[in-house]
Design an enzyme around this catalytic site. Structure first.
Site, mmCIF file in Angstrom:
data_model
loop_
_atom_site.group_PDB
_atom_site.id
_atom_site.type_symbol
_atom_site.label_atom_id
_atom_site.label_comp_id
_atom_site.label_asym_id
_atom_site.label_seq_id
_atom_site.Cartn_x
_atom_site.Cartn_y
_atom_site.Cartn_z
ATOM 1 N N PRO A 10 41.255 13.398 33.240
ATOM 2 C CA PRO A 10 40.764 13.651 31.896
ATOM 3 C C PRO A 10 40.809 15.111 31.478
ATOM 4 C CG PRO A 10 38.950 13.136 33.386
ATOM 5 C CD PRO A 10 40.218 12.819 34.109
ATOM 6 N N ASN A 11 41.158 15.305 30.226
ATOM 7 C CA ASN A 11 41.206 16.612 29.562
ATOM 8 C C ASN A 11 42.366 17.495 30.029
ATOM 9 O OD1 ASN A 11 38.824 16.210 27.952
ATOM 10 N ND2 ASN A 11 37.648 16.426 29.832
ATOM 11 N N ARG A 18 43.274 24.329 26.456
ATOM 12 C CA ARG A 18 41.889 24.123 26.878
ATOM 13 C C ARG A 18 41.401 25.313 27.700
ATOM 14 N NH1 ARG A 18 40.225 20.205 31.954
ATOM 15 N NH2 ARG A 18 37.986 20.457 31.703
ATOM 16 N N TYR A 23 41.644 27.755 32.914
ATOM 17 C CA TYR A 23 42.730 26.885 33.361
ATOM 18 C C TYR A 23 44.129 27.447 33.118
ATOM 19 C CZ TYR A 23 38.825 23.644 33.690
ATOM 20 O OH TYR A 23 37.628 23.061 34.021
ATOM 21 N N ASN A 81 45.341 15.996 40.282
ATOM 22 C CA ASN A 81 44.172 16.705 39.753
ATOM 23 C C ASN A 81 43.318 15.686 39.022
ATOM 24 O OD1 ASN A 81 42.233 18.226 38.531
ATOM 25 N ND2 ASN A 81 43.626 19.814 37.804
ATOM 26 N N ALA A 84 37.327 15.970 36.027
ATOM 27 C CA ALA A 84 35.895 15.758 36.268
ATOM 28 C C ALA A 84 35.612 14.533 37.139
ATOM 29 C CB ALA A 84 35.171 15.637 34.940
ATOM 30 N N GLU A 108 44.999 16.990 46.637
ATOM 31 C CA GLU A 108 44.093 17.225 45.507
ATOM 32 C C GLU A 108 44.274 18.662 45.013
ATOM 33 O OE1 GLU A 108 40.057 16.367 46.662
ATOM 34 O OE2 GLU A 108 39.223 17.527 45.002
ATOM 35 N N HIS A 110 43.008 21.631 42.077
ATOM 36 C CA HIS A 110 42.163 22.126 40.979
ATOM 37 C C HIS A 110 42.673 23.489 40.546
ATOM 38 C CE1 HIS A 110 39.491 18.825 41.564
ATOM 39 N NE2 HIS A 110 39.513 19.069 42.861
ATOM 40 N N ARG A 117 32.089 27.886 40.556
ATOM 41 C CA ARG A 117 31.560 27.384 39.286
ATOM 42 C C ARG A 117 30.236 26.640 39.512
ATOM 43 N NH1 ARG A 117 36.254 24.532 36.115
ATOM 44 N NH2 ARG A 117 34.680 24.733 34.457
#
Ligand code: DQA
Length: 156
Positions: A10-11, A18, A23, A81, A84, A108, A110, A117
Site C-alpha cells: 500500500p501507498n 509520497r 522515500y 516491500n 505498512a 523484504e 524497506h 522511525r
C-alpha cells in the site's frame, strides 16, 4: 522462462511523490526499470505488481505459488516491500512462508530505515520467514535485494 517478482504494498504506487524526504524521488516505474535492466542477459524476466489491498497481495502470492508448483511459471525469488502491512499482516507472513517452503525466497525491502522511525515500525511479521531484509537504502535497496536473489540462483 524463469522470472523474478517485484511486489509492492500500500501507498507504494505513490513513490516519487509520497514524502520524498522519507522515500526518495524514484518512482515505482524507475525501480522497475532499474531491476529490468539488471536482468538483461541473465535469461530471467521481471513481473511487477503493486496493490493497496492486503487480500490482493495475498492472492497474488498464492498465484505465484500455484504457478510455480504446477510448473507453469518458475519464480526464482520475490523482492517485496509490504509497506505498512509489514507491521500488521499475519496473512502476508503466511503467504511468504508458503513460498519459502516451496523454495521461493522472499527478500523484504524497506526504503526508509524503519528502525530509526516510530516504534510500531520496528516489528515485522514477515522478517522471520524472509530470506533477508534490506532496510533504509532507498530505491537501491530493491536492486540489492535482486542482486542477492540472483546470487542465490547462481545468476550473479
Ligand atoms: C516502508 C516502511 C513502512 O513502515 C511504511 O508503512 C511504508 C513504507 C518503507 O519502504 O520504508 O509504507 O515499507
Amino acid at each position: 522462462m524463469s522470472r523474478f517478482v517485484l511486489l509492492n504494498g500500500p501507498n507504494l504506487g505513490l513513490l516519487g511523490r509520497r514524502q520524498p524526504h522519507l522515500y526518495g524521488t524514484s518512482t515505482l516505474a524507475d525501480v522497475e526499470t532499474l531491476l529490468r535492466n539488471r536482468l538483461v542477459g541473465t535469461g530471467a524476466t521481471l513481473d511487477a505488481f503493486q496493490h493497496d489491498v492486503e487480500g490482493e497481495l495475498v492472492a497474488f502470492l498464492g498465484r505465484v505459488f500455484l504457478d510455480h508448483e504446477e510448473h507453469k511459471v518458475k519464480t526464482l525469488g520475490v523482492v517485496f516491500n509490504p509497506g505498512a502491512y509489514t507491521h500488521t499482516s499475519i496473512a502476508l507472513r503466511d503467504a511468504c512462508e508458503i513460498l519459502a517452503q516451496a523454495g521461493i525466497s522472499v527478500v523484504e525491502v524497506h526504503l526508509s530505515n524503519v528502525f530509526a522511525r516510530e516504534p510500531f515500525r520496528h516489528h515485522s511479521y514477515l522478517s522471520p520467514v524472509a530470506k533477508g531484509v534490506v532496510v533504509g537504502l532507498g530505491a537501491q535497496g530493491y536492486a540489492l535485494a535482486l542482486e542477492a536473489l540472483l546470487s542465490h540462483n547462481g545468476l550473479a
